[in-house]
Design a protein around this motif. Structure first.
Motif, PDB file in Angstrom:
ATOM      1  N   SER A 133       0.779  -1.120  -0.064  1.00 35.89           N
ATOM      2  CA  SER A 133       0.066   0.223  -0.300  1.00 35.89           C
ATOM      3  C   SER A 133       0.791   1.550   0.610  1.00 35.89           C
ATOM      4  N   LEU A 134       2.162   1.249   0.215  1.00 35.56           N
ATOM      5  CA  LEU A 134       2.592   2.443   0.372  1.00 35.56           C
ATOM      6  C   LEU A 134       2.790   2.152  -1.238  1.00 35.56           C
ATOM      7  N   VAL A 135       2.637   1.435  -2.179  1.00 37.31           N
ATOM      8  CA  VAL A 135       3.449   2.547  -3.448  1.00 37.31           C
ATOM      9  C   VAL A 135       2.231   1.866  -4.325  1.00 37.31           C
ATOM     10  N   ASP A 136       1.023   1.159  -4.080  1.00 36.58           N
ATOM     11  CA  ASP A 136      -0.324   0.967  -4.409  1.00 36.58           C
ATOM     12  C   ASP A 136      -0.361   2.436  -4.828  1.00 36.58           C
ATOM     13  N   ASN A 137      -1.488   2.446  -6.332  1.00 40.60           N
ATOM     14  CA  ASN A 137      -1.551   3.783  -6.681  1.00 40.60           C
ATOM     15  C   ASN A 137      -3.075   3.595  -7.679  1.00 40.60           C
ATOM     16  N   GLY A 138      -3.558   2.271  -7.469  1.00 43.77           N
ATOM     17  CA  GLY A 138      -4.570   2.555  -7.296  1.00 43.77           C
ATOM     18  C   GLY A 138      -4.939   0.922  -8.305  1.00 43.77           C
ATOM     19  N   ASN A 139      -4.544  -0.333  -7.877  1.00 45.11           N
ATOM     20  CA  ASN A 139      -4.548  -1.335  -8.506  1.00 45.11           C
ATOM     21  C   ASN A 139      -5.840  -2.220  -7.877  1.00 45.11           C
ATOM     22  N   ASN A 140      -5.860  -1.850  -6.819  1.00 44.34           N
ATOM     23  CA  ASN A 140      -6.368  -2.591  -5.576  1.00 44.34           C
ATOM     24  C   ASN A 140      -8.420  -2.172  -5.869  1.00 44.34           C
ATOM     25  N   ASN A 141      -8.161  -1.001  -6.492  1.00 43.93           N
ATOM     26  CA  ASN A 141      -9.508  -0.286  -7.143  1.00 43.93           C
ATOM     27  C   ASN A 141     -10.585  -1.303  -8.047  1.00 43.93           C
ATOM     28  N   TYR A 142      -9.345  -2.249  -8.339  1.00 38.90           N
ATOM     29  CA  TYR A 142     -10.332  -2.984  -9.441  1.00 38.90           C
ATOM     30  C   TYR A 142     -10.066  -4.721  -8.915  1.00 38.90           C
ATOM     31  N   LEU A 143      -9.498  -4.849  -7.272  1.00 38.28           N
ATOM     32  CA  LEU A 143      -9.923  -6.477  -7.364  1.00 38.28           C
ATOM     33  C   LEU A 143     -11.025  -6.099  -6.181  1.00 38.28           C
ATOM     34  N   HIS A 144     -11.939  -7.101  -5.753  1.00 34.84           N
ATOM     35  CA  HIS A 144     -12.548  -7.878  -4.866  1.00 34.84           C
ATOM     36  C   HIS A 144     -11.944  -7.490  -3.464  1.00 34.84           C
ATOM     37  N   THR A 145     -11.442  -7.042  -2.566  1.00 25.38           N
ATOM     38  CA  THR A 145     -10.636  -6.612  -1.418  1.00 25.38           C
ATOM     39  C   THR A 145     -11.519  -5.530  -0.611  1.00 25.38           C
ATOM     40  N   ASN A 146     -10.721  -5.797   0.661  1.00 19.25           N
ATOM     41  CA  ASN A 146     -11.321  -4.446   1.157  1.00 19.25           C
ATOM     42  C   ASN A 146     -10.082  -3.280   1.644  1.00 19.25           C
ATOM     43  N   ALA A 147      -8.980  -3.744   0.758  1.00 21.74           N
ATOM     44  CA  ALA A 147      -7.510  -3.174   1.088  1.00 21.74           C
ATOM     45  C   ALA A 147      -7.736  -2.012  -0.066  1.00 21.74           C
ATOM     46  N   ARG A 148      -8.441  -1.013   0.402  1.00 22.48           N
ATOM     47  CA  ARG A 148      -8.724  -0.293  -0.377  1.00 22.48           C
ATOM     48  C   ARG A 148      -9.018   1.796   0.277  1.00 22.48           C
ATOM     49  N   ALA A 149      -8.164   2.437  -1.077  1.00 28.32           N
ATOM     50  CA  ALA A 149      -8.004   3.976  -0.707  1.00 28.32           C
ATOM     51  C   ALA A 149      -8.966   4.750  -2.024  1.00 28.32           C
ATOM     52  N   PHE A 197      -7.187  -9.325   3.645  1.00 26.45           N
ATOM     53  CA  PHE A 197      -7.861  -8.561   2.732  1.00 26.45           C
ATOM     54  C   PHE A 197      -8.708  -9.612   1.593  1.00 26.45           C
ATOM     55  N   MET A 198      -8.661 -10.786   1.573  1.00 23.91           N
ATOM     56  CA  MET A 198      -9.208 -11.304   0.507  1.00 23.91           C
ATOM     57  C   MET A 198      -7.765 -11.229  -0.713  1.00 23.91           C
ATOM     58  N   ASN A 199      -8.946 -10.547  -1.491  1.00 18.96           N
ATOM     59  CA  ASN A 199      -8.870 -10.704  -2.873  1.00 18.96           C
ATOM     60  C   ASN A 199      -7.169  -9.680  -3.436  1.00 18.96           C
ATOM     61  N   VAL A 200      -5.707  -9.673  -3.411  1.00 19.38           N
ATOM     62  CA  VAL A 200      -5.168  -9.025  -2.941  1.00 19.38           C
ATOM     63  C   VAL A 200      -4.062  -9.529  -4.502  1.00 19.38           C
ATOM     64  N   THR A 201      -3.259  -8.535  -5.135  1.00 23.11           N
ATOM     65  CA  THR A 201      -2.098  -9.558  -6.183  1.00 23.11           C
ATOM     66  C   THR A 201      -1.179  -9.102  -5.559  1.00 23.11           C
ATOM     67  N   ARG A 202      -1.064 -10.973  -4.865  1.00 24.06           N
ATOM     68  CA  ARG A 202       0.547 -11.092  -3.877  1.00 24.06           C
ATOM     69  C   ARG A 202       1.438 -11.191  -4.811  1.00 24.06           C
ATOM     70  N   MET A 203       3.035 -10.979  -4.214  1.00 21.11           N
ATOM     71  CA  MET A 203       3.945 -10.643  -4.315  1.00 21.11           C
ATOM     72  C   MET A 203       4.479 -11.761  -6.064  1.00 21.11           C
ATOM     73  N   HIS A 204       4.476 -12.773  -6.112  1.00 25.26           N
ATOM     74  CA  HIS A 204       4.539 -14.139  -7.233  1.00 25.26           C
ATOM     75  C   HIS A 204       3.802 -13.020  -8.379  1.00 25.26           C
ATOM     76  N   THR A 205       1.838 -13.095  -7.942  1.00 28.79           N
ATOM     77  CA  THR A 205       1.280 -12.737  -9.500  1.00 28.79           C
ATOM     78  C   THR A 205       1.903 -11.549  -9.889  1.00 28.79           C
TER      79      THR A 205
END
Length: 370
Positions: free
Chosen positions: A41-57, A128-136
């Motif tokens: 999240s320190l560098v996420d600039n919106g990828n989680n906006n496109y995921l069904h997750t509760n880690a959102r801003a 946080f359910m659906n997040v993009t893990r490092m390997h992905t």
């Protein structure tokens, strides 16, 4: 015999080719170097906006100081450190990899693969359910290169990637949202803290080796900040405003081993591929002496509720400070834009106390001569 008129179409065709190959291609290559961002999240600039997750801003007041004054998915009141590095290298901010706008020549800018909530380990951030893990994220980078190859060819794609700048920011969540998430977490029962740190370093090394194998040749790697001093930890684990000793110990064990691991990788590869950014010290400077950096506090978040505004997430109903430049922390975990600017200033021009083996300005100068 061919007449003059018969040569005219051919001349026109050749001139068009010269214009296309001689002007457009050099302009593409003269762009600022591409920039690729991986992490949390320190560098996420919106990828989680496109995921069904509760880690959102993606709701106000996030983005209140961004140029549009609207939430973007950045966990900030404005720009994050990835944006500010882009500005310092003369480039536009990278688009989120999951954004539908990342296509065509927008791909030449690079891409941001970061996803809030993730860690070095796959089980970090499971809540946080659906997040993009490092390997992905690294799988996506491989897919990005295939898209670039279709656009500009394999040779130019390889050159673009080899000459690009990379930023990797991950690790804090492995403590905050895994080992110390609950008093007796699965990982804390499985490993002592020193053993857990060794596990993190071992797994991180695998991610970085894979990134190198995918073409990365200049990678900024940030350490963890003073984890126990974030408003959330002051509220949940601190005592009388003092940083949480457990989390501080985790960071104190982790950061030196991270630097040692990066130095070992560089020796193995025979080049200074991985650059260690001592973000723990960068944060410590203004956390310890906030007024020296123009902050009124480094304990209370600008946006939040409860003690130190560190309980729960920042929302429209939260307490909100009127001047974000006076707060080191924007929300319960994330620095304000002003604090991010201090960090990036150190990344650009800091001494070896902050950047090993060199700062970003030195990297840019060296690479400009090769």
């Amino acid at each position: 015999m061919a007449t003059l008129s018969s040569f005219v179409p051919n001349i026109v065709f050749v001139l068009v080719l010269i214009l296309v190959l001689g002007i457009i291609v050099p302009r593409v290559e003269a762009r600022p170097r591409a920039f690729f961002v991986f992490g949390d999240s320190l560098v996420d600039n919106g990828n989680n906006n496109y995921l069904h997750t509760n880690a959102r801003a993606d709701s106000p007041p996030y983005g209140i100081d961004y140029p549009t004054h609207r939430p973007t998915g950045r966990f900030s009141n404005g720009f994050n450190i990835a944006d500010l590095i882009s500005q310092r290298i003369g480039a536009k901010s990278t688009l989120p990899y999951l954004s539908p706008q990342l296509k065509g020549y927008n791909l030449l800018i690079g891409a941001n693969f970061a996803s809030a909530g993730i860690g070095i380990l796959n089980d970090t951030g499971a809540q946080f359910m659906n997040v993009t893990r490092m390997h992905t994220q690294l799988d996506y980078f491989k897919a990005y290169q295939r898209r670039m190859t279709a656009l500009i060819g394999a040779t130019r794609t390889k050159r673009l990637v080899n000459q690009a700048l990379f930023l990797m920011t991950v690790g804090g969540n492995d403590f905050v949202n895994n080992y110390y998430l609950v008093p007796s977490s699965a990982r804390s029962r499985q490993y002592s803290l020193p053993q857990y740190v060794k596990l993190l370093i071992c797994e991180y090394r695998k991610h970085l080796q894979r990134l190198y194998n995918l073409g990365a040749r200049r990678v900024l790697v940030t350490g963890s900040g003073p984890l126990g001093c974030a408003p959330a930890e002051l509220a949940g684990h601190g005592r009388n405003g003092h940083c949480s000793p457990k989390l501080q110990l985790g960071a104190a064990l982790y950061n030196p081993q991270l630097v040692k691991m990066l130095q070992g990788l560089n020796r193995k590869l025979g080049r200074d591929i991985f650059i260690a950014a001592n973000t723990a010290q960068m944060h410590k400077d203004f956390v310890t002496h906030p007024r020296a950096y123009g902050f009124v506090t480094s304990k209370v978040a600008c946006c939040g509720q409860g003690p130190y505004n560190g309980v729960g997430v920042c929302r429209t109903f939260s307490n909100l400070c009127p001047n974000r430049n006076l707060y080191a922390f924007w929300d319960q975990f994330h620095p304000s834009e002003k604090a991010n600017r201090i960090i990036v200033h150190r990344i650009m021009s800091g001494s070896t106390r902050y950047m090993k083996p060199m700062n970003l300005s030195t990297i840019l100068a060296l690479d400009a001569t090769t």
